[in-house]
Design an enzyme around this catalytic site. Structure first.
Site: not given
Length: 318
Positions: A9, A36, A143, A147
């Protein structure tokens, strides 16, 4: 001896700046950037770059073996506001990528892992002011759920398999180098761009929405600091609270007006307001300061001065 590092990333907001910092510390040949796709040509062209799909175990493993990687920074994730639009994609990306890296560490392909958590793990039942390290954790976004779940798995892999995994609960992060990436705190990046280009900004949060924030340089420093600390000093293997300053959109607007007196701000709260309302106003990060001597540097005035100076230069050049 320098570590052999893979950043997954690397084209993202934090990943890109982390890549530059780690290359300055350990050398271009020792820091492999991956993502990616070729979405950030500056990163792609600045050193060794590989296409790696964070959701594909073999894709990650092949890159780890090719470069004899011993340390992985897993920065790939779908952020809060975007994740609410695509909940299952957010779950799949955020969770599968973590399992792949933890399992590579469990199998001894890599020695050390950094994985970022977030203040998104906290929810409306969490104490808002000076949120402690250990408290009620009931996230309201996909999200945040990923996490929170990831923190539990990190601690589990450390206790069960002795995986050296380290993590920080990032607050909102402000940077002039990359554009906003779909997060609820990204108003605090966009507002500076609009101040420079249009001298006005329509904010998607209410003027008095106070949130924990941090300049990118401090976030990168914290990441490097925790990863370079002795293993014995890392007492928390879920994720450390991390903090610098807290402010509201109104505070930012006033700090901008000190440099651009005719700057104007209006407020039109949208779906992100509900997300922001579920998050803390300020964070107690005394555990990080005690365990590995974390210290932040930038105040709101420092951030505004740096953001406006750098963005003025950036827009002049373009």
């Amino acid at each position: 001896m320098n570590p052999k590092i893979l950043i997954i990333g690397a084209c993202g907001q934090i990943g890109s700046e982390l890549t530059y910092k780690l290359r300055s510390l350990y050398g271009d040949k020792n820091v492999i950037a991956s993502d990616i796709s070729y979405t950030n040509l500056d990163i792609v062209n600045s050193g060794i770059f590989e296409i790696v799909d964070a959701q594909d175990y073999e894709s990650v493993k092949v890159c780890v073996e090719k470069y004899r990687i011993d340390t992985v920074y897993l920065m790939a994730a779908m952020l809060s506001a975007t994740g609410e639009k695509y909940p299952m994609q957010a779950w799949d990306l955020n969770m599968n990528s973590l399992f792949h890296v933890l399992n590579l560490a469990k199998a001894k392909f890599i020695k050390k892992v950094f994985w970022p958590s977030s203040i998104a793990i906290f929810g409306s039942t969490t104490p808002k002011d000076n949120t402690p390290q250990y408290t009620i954790v009931e996230p309201s976004t996909v999200y945040g759920i990923t996490k929170q779940t990831g923190e539990r798995w990190c601690e589990y892999y450390h206790k069960k398999y002795a995986v050296d995994v380290r993590s920080l609960r990032y607050p909102g992060i402000i940077s002039w180098k990359t554009l906003p990436g779909g997060g609820t705190t990204d108003y605090a990046v966009d507002i500076y761009h609009k101040a420079v280009t249009e001298k006005k900004y329509e904010c998607f949060l209410k003027e008095d929405t106070e949130l924990p924030m941090m300049f990118m340089d401090d976030a990168i420093k914290a990441t490097v600091d925790i990863m370079s600390s002795d293993k014995a000093d890392i007492k928390i293997r879920s994720s450390y609270n991390l903090s610098a300053i807290s402010f509201t959109p109104k505070d930012v607007a006033q700090s901008i007006k000190a440099f651009i007196p005719d700057f104007e701000i209006t407020y039109k709260p949208d779906s992100r307001q509900e997300i922001a309302d579920s998050w803390p106003k300020s964070i107690d990060d005394s555990q990080a300061r005690q365990d590995w001597n974390w210290k932040h540097k930038f105040s709101l005035e420092d951030i505004t001065k740096e953001m406006l100076m750098q963005l003025n230069e950036k827009y002049k050049e373009s």
